[in-house]
Design a protein around this motif. Structure first.
Motif, PDB file in Angstrom:
ATOM      1  N   THR A  90     -17.666 -19.400  32.736  1.00 45.76           N
ATOM      2  CA  THR A  90     -18.054 -18.469  31.581  1.00 45.76           C
ATOM      3  C   THR A  90     -16.802 -17.823  31.032  1.00 45.76           C
ATOM      4  O   THR A  90     -16.099 -17.095  31.722  1.00 45.76           O
ATOM      5  N   ARG A  91     -16.714 -17.794  29.872  1.00 45.23           N
ATOM      6  CA  ARG A  91     -15.463 -17.281  29.236  1.00 45.23           C
ATOM      7  C   ARG A  91     -15.934 -16.768  27.755  1.00 45.23           C
ATOM      8  O   ARG A  91     -17.117 -16.869  27.369  1.00 45.23           O
ATOM      9  N   ASP A  92     -15.095 -16.017  27.083  1.00 43.92           N
ATOM     10  CA  ASP A  92     -15.366 -15.020  25.862  1.00 43.92           C
ATOM     11  C   ASP A  92     -14.391 -15.359  24.906  1.00 43.92           C
ATOM     12  O   ASP A  92     -13.976 -16.169  24.764  1.00 43.92           O
ATOM     13  N   LEU A  93     -14.051 -14.339  23.938  1.00 50.28           N
ATOM     14  CA  LEU A  93     -12.661 -14.634  23.073  1.00 50.28           C
ATOM     15  C   LEU A  93     -11.697 -14.192  23.981  1.00 50.28           C
ATOM     16  O   LEU A  93     -11.709 -13.394  24.696  1.00 50.28           O
ATOM     17  N   ARG A  94     -10.587 -15.120  23.663  1.00 44.29           N
ATOM     18  CA  ARG A  94      -9.362 -14.769  24.169  1.00 44.29           C
ATOM     19  C   ARG A  94      -8.240 -14.591  22.942  1.00 44.29           C
ATOM     20  O   ARG A  94      -8.287 -15.458  22.202  1.00 44.29           O
ATOM     21  N   GLU A  95      -7.424 -13.557  23.338  1.00 45.09           N
ATOM     22  CA  GLU A  95      -6.379 -13.514  22.061  1.00 45.09           C
ATOM     23  C   GLU A  95      -4.925 -13.543  22.861  1.00 45.09           C
ATOM     24  O   GLU A  95      -4.930 -13.137  24.056  1.00 45.09           O
TER      25      GLU A  95
ATOM     26  N   ASP B 234      -8.956 -17.699  20.696  1.00 45.25           N
ATOM     27  CA  ASP B 234      -9.554 -18.954  21.366  1.00 45.25           C
ATOM     28  C   ASP B 234     -11.128 -18.311  21.611  1.00 45.25           C
ATOM     29  O   ASP B 234     -11.506 -17.491  22.330  1.00 45.25           O
ATOM     30  N   THR B 235     -12.162 -19.469  21.036  1.00 40.91           N
ATOM     31  CA  THR B 235     -13.445 -18.881  21.089  1.00 40.91           C
ATOM     32  C   THR B 235     -13.853 -19.826  22.344  1.00 40.91           C
ATOM     33  O   THR B 235     -13.917 -21.013  22.472  1.00 40.91           O
ATOM     34  N   ALA B 236     -14.297 -19.348  23.420  1.00 46.43           N
ATOM     35  CA  ALA B 236     -14.915 -19.870  24.437  1.00 46.43           C
ATOM     36  C   ALA B 236     -16.095 -19.212  25.146  1.00 46.43           C
ATOM     37  O   ALA B 236     -16.870 -18.608  24.216  1.00 46.43           O
ATOM     38  N   GLY B 237     -16.685 -19.235  26.217  1.00 45.59           N
ATOM     39  CA  GLY B 237     -17.774 -18.584  26.569  1.00 45.59           C
ATOM     40  C   GLY B 237     -19.235 -19.351  26.241  1.00 45.59           C
ATOM     41  O   GLY B 237     -20.142 -18.829  26.360  1.00 45.59           O
TER      42      GLY B 237
END
Ligand code: GDP
Ligand code: MG
Length: 163
Positions: free
Chosen positions: A37-42, A56-59
């Motif tokens: 599970t991931r989310d937005l990363r800056e 980075d768009t993840a999640g």
């Protein structure tokens, strides 16, 4: 003032690999296996002499088919709205999928500026996918290999006018 670049696209195309390369630290996990599970990363990106913010768009990787579209859409829209420019990544080895088409639609409607990147483009196995990417109607695809660091000079050239 610098700009913010959002890397968007369906799971497994290589977004986090590019993010890690630009940020130079292991801020984003890169998995061969879906399920984290991931989310937005800056992160603070460096490319040549350019300094910018990268998202980075993840999640999305843990979503089931049913929830994937909704989550993907919400997360991507959030990233797109935060960004001055979107790097829309497709997998040149797989070619264009229906999910890629959904992303293309979101970006056409919502993004201020889109750079289409055909990733995993090292070698001839990617040629057909690169050609296919023209059908998305988002202009000429940039040949990229996030893993091997190829095409970054062309990416730099596209980003330069935005700095
Ligand atoms: P994300 O889900 O879009 O963030 O994709 P990841 O960055 O996690 O990468 C998914 C898989 O694609 C990993 O196994 C990466 O090693 C692989 N990958 C990423 N970039 C490239 C590339 O340029 N070429 C090849 N052949 N594989 C890549
Ligand atoms: Mg990722």
């Amino acid at each position: 003032m610098s700009f913010t670049l959002a890397i968007v696209g369906r799971p497994n195309v290589g977004k986090s690999t590019l993010f890690n390369r630009l940020v130079g630290k292991r801020l984003a996990l890169v998995d061969d296996q879906p399920g984290v599970t991931r989310d937005l990363r800056e992160g603070a990106a460096r490319l040549g002499d350019l300094r910018f913010t990268v998202i980075d768009t993840a999640g999305l990787e843990d979503a089931t088919d049913d929830s994937l579209q909704g989550r993907m859409r919400r997360l991507t829209e959030r990233a797109v709205d935060m960004a001055d420019v979107c790097l829309f990544m497709i997998d040149a080895r797989t070619g264009i999928t229906p999910t890629d088409q959904i992303f293309a639609e979101i970006l056409r409607k919502r993004a201020k500026h889109v750079i289409l990147a055909a990733n995993k483009a090292e070698g001839r196995a990617a040629d057909a996918g690169v050609i296919e990417a023209y059908s998305l109607g988002l202009g000429e695809p940039l040949r990229l290999s996030a893993e091997h660091g190829e095409g970054l000079g062309d990416l730099l050239a596209e980003l330069m006018p935005l700095a």
